[in-house]
Design a protein around this motif. Structure first.
Motif, short mmCIF file in Angstrom:
data_model
loop_
_atom_site.label_atom_id
_atom_site.label_comp_id
_atom_site.label_asym_id
_atom_site.label_seq_id
_atom_site.Cartn_x
_atom_site.Cartn_y
_atom_site.Cartn_z
N GLY A 67 21.95 24.52 -2.11
CA GLY A 67 21.98 22.81 -2.22
C GLY A 67 21.80 22.62 -3.92
O GLY A 67 22.14 22.17 -3.75
N LEU A 68 21.63 23.80 -4.33
CA LEU A 68 20.55 24.43 -5.88
C LEU A 68 21.23 24.58 -6.74
O LEU A 68 21.74 23.99 -7.97
N MET A 105 18.86 34.89 -12.91
CA MET A 105 17.39 35.57 -12.34
C MET A 105 18.02 37.17 -11.94
O MET A 105 19.09 37.25 -11.36
N THR A 106 16.89 37.27 -12.29
CA THR A 106 17.10 38.87 -12.05
C THR A 106 16.40 39.14 -10.23
O THR A 106 15.38 39.14 -10.10
N GLY A 107 16.44 40.14 -9.94
CA GLY A 107 15.60 40.45 -8.75
C GLY A 107 15.73 42.40 -8.48
O GLY A 107 17.12 42.70 -8.52
N SER A 129 11.29 31.65 -12.36
CA SER A 129 12.28 31.04 -13.52
C SER A 129 13.24 30.41 -13.39
O SER A 129 13.85 29.73 -13.89
N LEU A 130 13.61 30.64 -12.03
CA LEU A 130 15.02 30.09 -11.40
C LEU A 130 14.92 28.70 -11.75
O LEU A 130 15.76 27.49 -11.73
N PHE A 131 13.37 27.90 -10.59
CA PHE A 131 13.18 26.80 -9.80
C PHE A 131 12.57 27.04 -12.14
O PHE A 131 13.26 24.94 -11.53
N LEU A 137 10.42 23.31 -11.69
CA LEU A 137 8.77 23.38 -12.62
C LEU A 137 8.99 22.91 -14.05
O LEU A 137 10.16 23.85 -14.64
N GLU A 138 7.71 22.59 -14.45
CA GLU A 138 8.13 22.63 -15.71
C GLU A 138 8.47 24.52 -16.84
O GLU A 138 7.25 24.82 -16.25
#
Length: 150
Positions: A67-68, A105-107, A129-131, A137-138
């Protein structure tokens, strides 16, 4: 299929193709995915990770993330296999549905596989980082959290 092929197929079908049916096909009903939801503290010296059990809870996670982000591609950069276990360093890329900006992003995924299905998946992705990239997130949240004093 090898463990690596199973994970690559999972990433392609579940995330790139947004194929919800693949979750039930490739994730055993009593399996567990750890590290993709709320983490709860136990007692003073105990830390338990929230476990999502079975395909139904994973579908909720998949729908929320898709959804994002759209046009998701997950590339396995490095992997190590030992018996039924696979550890994979991954890069997640996609496009923000809200802004159209590319995000990444990594993971890592540490998974156990059998009969072309996922039994266990321990996930550690940089959702912070993704958000931040998605505007939830700021920028600088991580750094500010490091400077917090109790």
């Amino acid at each position: 299929m090898t463990n690596l092929e199973i994970l690559e197929t999972w990433f392609r079908r579940v995330w790139s193709e947004e194929d919800e049916a693949a979750i039930e096909e490739m994730f055993v009903p009593d399996g567990r995915a750890v590290g993709l939801g709320e983490q709860t503290k136990g007692g003073k010296d105990e830390f338990r990770e929230h476990e999502m059990l079975g395909p139904e809870e994973f579908k909720v996670f998949q729908r929320a993330l898709l959804g994002l982000v759209k046009d998701v591609r997950i590339e396995i950069k490095r992997s190590i296999t030992s018996g039924e276990w696979l550890c994979a360093l991954c890069e997640f890329q996609g496009t923000s549905r809200r802004t159209g900006e590319r995000v990444r992003m990594t993971g890592t995924v540490y998974g156990r596989f059998s009969d072309d299905q996922i039994i266990d998946a321990f996930n550690h992705f940089d959702f912070l980082s993704l958000f931040q990239q998605l505007g939830s997130l700021e920028t600088g949240t991580f750094e500010r959290c490091l400077n917090c004093r109790e």
